[in-house]
Each structure stands twice: as structure tokens, then as C-alpha cells.
Design a protein around this motif. Structure first.
Motif, PDB file in Angstrom:
ATOM      1  N   LEU A   1      10.925 -32.229 -29.769  1.00 50.37           N
ATOM      2  CA  LEU A   1      10.154 -33.264 -29.493  1.00 50.37           C
ATOM      3  C   LEU A   1       8.821 -32.664 -28.942  1.00 50.37           C
ATOM      4  O   LEU A   1       7.763 -33.270 -29.088  1.00 50.37           O
ATOM      5  N   TRP A   2       8.959 -31.884 -28.007  1.00 50.96           N
ATOM      6  CA  TRP A   2       7.538 -31.262 -27.524  1.00 50.96           C
ATOM      7  C   TRP A   2       6.684 -30.674 -28.829  1.00 50.96           C
ATOM      8  O   TRP A   2       5.522 -31.022 -28.746  1.00 50.96           O
ATOM      9  N   MET A   3       7.285 -30.192 -29.568  1.00 52.32           N
ATOM     10  CA  MET A   3       6.531 -29.785 -30.798  1.00 52.32           C
ATOM     11  C   MET A   3       5.796 -30.892 -31.618  1.00 52.32           C
ATOM     12  O   MET A   3       4.850 -30.675 -31.878  1.00 52.32           O
ATOM     13  N   PHE A   4       6.634 -31.835 -31.727  1.00 53.95           N
ATOM     14  CA  PHE A   4       6.136 -32.894 -32.731  1.00 53.95           C
ATOM     15  C   PHE A   4       5.127 -33.624 -31.789  1.00 53.95           C
ATOM     16  O   PHE A   4       4.083 -34.008 -32.456  1.00 53.95           O
ATOM     17  N   PHE A   5       5.137 -33.741 -30.673  1.00 54.97           N
ATOM     18  CA  PHE A   5       4.251 -34.930 -29.842  1.00 54.97           C
ATOM     19  C   PHE A   5       3.258 -34.254 -28.777  1.00 54.97           C
ATOM     20  O   PHE A   5       2.207 -34.824 -28.739  1.00 54.97           O
TER      21      PHE A   5
ATOM     22  N   PRO B   1      -1.050 -24.498 -34.054  1.00 50.26           N
ATOM     23  CA  PRO B   1       0.261 -24.391 -35.192  1.00 50.26           C
ATOM     24  C   PRO B   1       1.192 -23.147 -35.038  1.00 50.26           C
ATOM     25  O   PRO B   1       2.379 -23.241 -35.341  1.00 50.26           O
ATOM     26  N   ILE B   2       0.789 -22.139 -34.535  1.00 47.20           N
ATOM     27  CA  ILE B   2       1.658 -20.883 -34.191  1.00 47.20           C
ATOM     28  C   ILE B   2       2.693 -21.221 -33.123  1.00 47.20           C
ATOM     29  O   ILE B   2       4.146 -21.007 -33.373  1.00 47.20           O
ATOM     30  N   ARG B   3       2.159 -21.991 -32.134  1.00 42.56           N
ATOM     31  CA  ARG B   3       3.217 -22.249 -30.834  1.00 42.56           C
ATOM     32  C   ARG B   3       4.114 -23.373 -31.474  1.00 42.56           C
ATOM     33  O   ARG B   3       5.329 -23.413 -31.131  1.00 42.56           O
ATOM     34  N   ARG B   4       3.719 -24.397 -32.513  1.00 45.01           N
ATOM     35  CA  ARG B   4       4.593 -25.466 -33.168  1.00 45.01           C
ATOM     36  C   ARG B   4       5.584 -25.026 -34.042  1.00 45.01           C
ATOM     37  O   ARG B   4       6.756 -25.099 -33.615  1.00 45.01           O
ATOM     38  N   VAL B   5       5.290 -23.793 -34.605  1.00 46.20           N
ATOM     39  CA  VAL B   5       6.282 -22.996 -35.499  1.00 46.20           C
ATOM     40  C   VAL B   5       7.264 -22.403 -34.461  1.00 46.20           C
ATOM     41  O   VAL B   5       8.440 -22.369 -34.613  1.00 46.20           O
ATOM     42  N   ARG B   6       6.781 -21.691 -33.471  1.00 43.28           N
ATOM     43  CA  ARG B   6       7.784 -20.959 -32.722  1.00 43.28           C
ATOM     44  C   ARG B   6       8.562 -22.010 -31.791  1.00 43.28           C
ATOM     45  O   ARG B   6       9.859 -21.564 -31.782  1.00 43.28           O
ATOM     46  N   LEU B   7       8.050 -23.148 -31.250  1.00 45.83           N
ATOM     47  CA  LEU B   7       9.083 -24.054 -30.761  1.00 45.83           C
ATOM     48  C   LEU B   7      10.097 -24.545 -31.736  1.00 45.83           C
ATOM     49  O   LEU B   7      11.352 -24.731 -31.427  1.00 45.83           O
ATOM     50  N   SER B   8       9.500 -24.918 -33.012  1.00 45.92           N
ATOM     51  CA  SER B   8      10.462 -25.407 -33.704  1.00 45.92           C
ATOM     52  C   SER B   8      11.698 -24.194 -34.236  1.00 45.92           C
ATOM     53  O   SER B   8      12.729 -24.791 -34.221  1.00 45.92           O
ATOM     54  N   ASP B   9      11.168 -23.075 -34.450  1.00 46.63           N
ATOM     55  CA  ASP B   9      12.502 -22.057 -34.588  1.00 46.63           C
ATOM     56  C   ASP B   9      13.432 -21.850 -33.235  1.00 46.63           C
ATOM     57  O   ASP B   9      14.563 -21.679 -33.576  1.00 46.63           O
TER      58      ASP B   9
END
Length: 93
Positions: free
Chosen positions: A25-29, A34-42
Motif C-alpha cells: 500500500l505504501w508503495m502504491f500510494f 522508482p527504485i524504492r517502489r521496487v524494493r518495497l514491492s519486493d
């Protein structure tokens, strides 16, 4: 009174699931990098899939087709996420 290890594992799995979904949820909103988004998703993938695998193993009932699918694909997703986390280490600062 001795604590039940299966119950402790189930509670830990639900906590890990909540943390993993919170990271998604944090990654989406909230996250814009972009790198932090990928890391949060992983990180979320690792937590959620490991929690699912823990709940399947701790359940103790006979496994169905969906359970076997998760038991086969779960470690693949976890391994891919950990590999990508290792590759993006130190990026996105």
C-alpha cells in the motif's frame, strides 16, 4: 503453561502478512522514487509469500491443488524478490 509453537507461527504469519500488505500500500500510494517502489514491492512479496507458506505448513490439513501451487511458486517468487533486492542494494538513496 507451555506456549504452542504452531499458534505462535500462525500469529507471526498474520503479522508478516499485514506488514507485507502495508508495504504494498505504501508503495502504491506514497512512494515516488522508482527504485524504492521496487524494493518495497519486493519486501512485501517476501513477507506475504513466506507468511502464506508458514500458514499452509502449520495448518496440518491435507493439501489441495491451490496449496501445492503456492508451495511450488511461493519460493520462486521469494527467491526472485530477494535476488532483485540484492541487485538494487545501495540504489535509491
Amino acid at each position: 503453561m507451555q506456549p504452542d509453537p504452531v499458534r505462535i507461527a500462525e500469529i507471526g504469519a498474520w503479522i508478516a502478512s499485514g506488514l507485507g500488505f502495508g508495504m504494498w500500500l505504501w508503495m502504491f500510494f506514497k512512494e515516488r522514487d522508482p527504485i524504492r517502489r521496487v524494493r518495497l514491492s519486493d519486501c512485501g512479496v517476501v513477507l506475504v509469500f513466506s507468511a502464506i507458506l508458514t500458514r499452509i505448513v502449520a495448518d496440518g490439513r491435507p493439501l489441495g491443488v491451490f496449496d501445492w501451487t503456492l508451495l511450488i511458486l511461493g519460493p520462486l517468487f521469494i527467491g526472485a524478490a530477494l535476488w532483485r533486492l540484492a541487485r538494487t542494494q545501495g540504489m535509491g538513496r
